[in-house]
Design a protein around this motif. Structure first.
Motif, PDB file in Angstrom:
ATOM      1  N   GLY A  84       0.490  -0.888  -0.219  1.00  0.00           N
ATOM      2  CA  GLY A  84       0.240  -0.266   0.276  1.00  0.00           C
ATOM      3  C   GLY A  84       1.120   1.260   0.113  1.00  0.00           C
ATOM      4  N   ALA A  85      -0.093   2.163  -0.108  1.00  0.00           N
ATOM      5  CA  ALA A  85       0.322   4.120   0.025  1.00  0.00           C
ATOM      6  C   ALA A  85       1.580   3.760   0.934  1.00  0.00           C
ATOM      7  N   THR A  86       1.660   3.715   2.216  1.00  0.00           N
ATOM      8  CA  THR A  86       2.909   3.714   3.100  1.00  0.00           C
ATOM      9  C   THR A  86       3.185   2.879   3.320  1.00  0.00           C
ATOM     10  N   MET A  87       3.944   1.722   3.469  1.00  0.00           N
ATOM     11  CA  MET A  87       4.442   0.758   3.734  1.00  0.00           C
ATOM     12  C   MET A  87       5.635   0.695   1.953  1.00  0.00           C
ATOM     13  N   ILE A  88       5.170   1.361   1.273  1.00  0.00           N
ATOM     14  CA  ILE A  88       5.941   1.310  -0.691  1.00  0.00           C
ATOM     15  C   ILE A  88       6.623   2.137  -0.336  1.00  0.00           C
ATOM     16  N   TYR A  89       5.666   3.792  -0.378  1.00  0.00           N
ATOM     17  CA  TYR A  89       6.350   4.776  -0.268  1.00  0.00           C
ATOM     18  C   TYR A  89       6.540   5.652   0.606  1.00  0.00           C
ATOM     19  N   GLY A  90       6.449   5.036   1.860  1.00  0.00           N
ATOM     20  CA  GLY A  90       6.618   6.250   3.029  1.00  0.00           C
ATOM     21  C   GLY A  90       7.946   6.341   3.400  1.00  0.00           C
ATOM     22  N   PRO A  91       8.857   5.308   3.019  1.00  0.00           N
ATOM     23  CA  PRO A  91      10.428   5.535   3.390  1.00  0.00           C
ATOM     24  C   PRO A  91      11.290   6.767   3.373  1.00  0.00           C
ATOM     25  N   GLN A  92      10.453   6.481   1.315  1.00  0.00           N
ATOM     26  CA  GLN A  92      11.067   7.451   0.998  1.00  0.00           C
ATOM     27  C   GLN A  92      10.127   9.367   0.877  1.00  0.00           C
ATOM     28  N   LYS A  93       9.675   9.429   1.543  1.00  0.00           N
ATOM     29  CA  LYS A  93       8.954   9.879   1.775  1.00  0.00           C
ATOM     30  C   LYS A  93       9.216  10.736   3.640  1.00  0.00           C
ATOM     31  N   GLY A  94      10.165  10.097   3.882  1.00  0.00           N
ATOM     32  CA  GLY A  94      10.760  10.637   5.766  1.00  0.00           C
ATOM     33  C   GLY A  94      10.881   9.254   6.702  1.00  0.00           C
ATOM     34  N   ALA A  95       9.850   8.749   6.456  1.00  0.00           N
ATOM     35  CA  ALA A  95       9.063   7.980   7.568  1.00  0.00           C
ATOM     36  C   ALA A  95      10.419   6.471   7.691  1.00  0.00           C
ATOM     37  N   ASN A  96      10.464   6.630   9.375  1.00  0.00           N
ATOM     38  CA  ASN A  96      10.768   5.491  10.260  1.00  0.00           C
ATOM     39  C   ASN A  96       9.744   4.295  10.133  1.00  0.00           C
ATOM     40  N   ASP A  97      10.487   3.358  11.087  1.00  0.00           N
ATOM     41  CA  ASP A  97       9.879   2.329  10.779  1.00  0.00           C
ATOM     42  C   ASP A  97       8.594   2.683  11.900  1.00  0.00           C
ATOM     43  N   LYS A  98       8.600   3.528  12.543  1.00  0.00           N
ATOM     44  CA  LYS A  98       7.560   3.506  13.902  1.00  0.00           C
ATOM     45  C   LYS A  98       6.567   4.425  13.001  1.00  0.00           C
TER      46      LYS A  98
END
Length: 379
Positions: free
Chosen positions: A201-215
């Motif tokens: 989904g949106a978060t798990m695939i693209y979240g890291p490149q938008k600055g999201a850490n594991d938490k």
């Protein structure tokens, strides 16, 4: 000889317009009787407005909107007749903020909604929105807020902006959406098929490149799951059943759910806009291309999308590319007749950049000479 030039950009090296320039320059040097149709391509991300306005001879306009962190910036949109072209990357794009400012709990698509309101001031009867290159993971809530939608928490308080609100939404009031907007068809240029939630989904695939850490990923994903539930209760649509609902941090889901938008591959939107089927019926040759052609190119990429439209017209298609990747020859089963690569063998990253212009010109020179030989043999 009439040729359609319709390459994608060679990302990091040449824009679509630059590739077209080099091809036209090379062919005009070798052939006296050559004419062109030129169609710059963008995939819905940066450059979409410029490419479509150029292809359709439209006009660019500026609007004062908010970036993903709420700061006022100038953003451009296009008007091609009565069709408005919006590029979400102009307002809520990841290139509009620094790497240190990538905070998906806070970033918002509010500026996209402001741009939609701006095009309503023009004589608009169709809106096309490119949603590539986003900095956001707010499910499109910011865009909706700009359009008059209100999100409430369990105590009935109106929620603020950003991905942080998703887990707190309990009710949505969409009565504030302008009535005139509901009557305008909206097409979304969307080249991904990710759902809103889940491992793809949106978060798990693209979240890291938008600055999201594991938490942060876990918090945002929990929010998306809640948001999906509230959307189902509010509009009766399970967005996870719609390919591309997770595009641009869930902006695709909001556009479909509240504005009745249709999600389509970017290349198909471009080809329809420029009336490509009519164009190709008068062509002798089509030259397309991209930076790297490989097995993934058959899944919605520009060269194969173009070639697919050419099959019914029996027009030959050449793909001029930066390099060939694994299983690139699979594109021959999808309408491409030949691949011409600017790179032969392994080269350094430095050489890739420094000598790119020399290599593309040499490749076009070789292509022209081979075509001339073929034309002589055909006599």
């Amino acid at each position: 000889m009439h040729i359609i030039l319709i390459p994608d950009s060679f990302k990091g090296t040449f824009s679509s317009e630059q590739v077209i320039h080099y091809i036209r320059e090379g062919f005009e040097h070798h052939f006296d009787d050559v004419t062109f149709d030129e169609v710059p391509i963008a995939d819905g991300g940066e450059g979409t407005v410029d490419s479509i306005v150029s292809a359709l001879r439209g006009e660019k306009h500026l609007a004062l909107v908010r970036d993903s962190l709420g700061r006022l910036i100038e953003a451009s949109f296009g008007m091609c007749g009565r069709t408005a072209i919006i590029e979400m990357a102009e307002s809520s794009g990841i290139t509009k903020i620094s790497s240190k400012e990538r905070m998906p709990l806070l970033t918002s698509t509010y500026g996209v909604g402001e741009m939609i309101l701006e095009v309503l001031k023009h004589d608009t009867d169709e809106i096309i929105i490119g949603i590539g290159g986003s900095a956001t993971n707010d499910g499109g809530t910011g865009m909706l807020q700009a359009l008059g939608v209100r999100f409430f928490d369990e105590s009935g308080e109106i929620l603020e902006q950003g991905g942080q609100i998703l887990k707190r939404i309990r009710r949505i009031d969409a009565s504030g959406i302008p009535e005139e907007l509901k009557k305008i068809p909206i097409t979304v240029m969307c080249d991904v098929s990710n759902p809103l939630t889940g491992p793809k989904g949106a978060t798990m695939i693209y979240g890291p490149q938008k600055g999201a850490n594991d938490k942060t990923l876990l918090e945002l994903e929990a929010g998306m799951v809640n948001y999906k539930k509230i959307l189902l209760e509010t509009v009766g649509i399970d967005v996870d059943l719609i390919d591309g609902a997770g595009a641009a941090g869930g902006l695709g889901a909001a556009l479909v759910s509240f504005l009745g938008a249709k999600l389509k591959p970017g290349i198909e939107v471009i080809l329809d806009l420029v009336s490509f089927d009519s164009m190709v019926s008068n062509a002798d040759l089509v030259i397309t291309g991209e930076g790297k052609i490989d097995a993934q190119s058959i899944y919605g990429k520009v060269p194969v999308g173009v070639a697919g439209r050419c099959l019914d017209f029996n027009v030959e298609v050449i793909a001029l590319v930066g390099t060939e990747g694994d299983q690139s020859k699979v594109v021959y089963d999808h309408g491409i007749n030949a691949i011409v690569s600017t790179i032969a063998g392994v080269i350094s990253e430095e050489d890739l950049t420094l000598n790119a212009e020399k290599r593309i010109k040499e490749s076009i020179e070789n292509l022209c000479r081979l075509l001339k030989i073929g034309m002589k043999l055909n006599k």
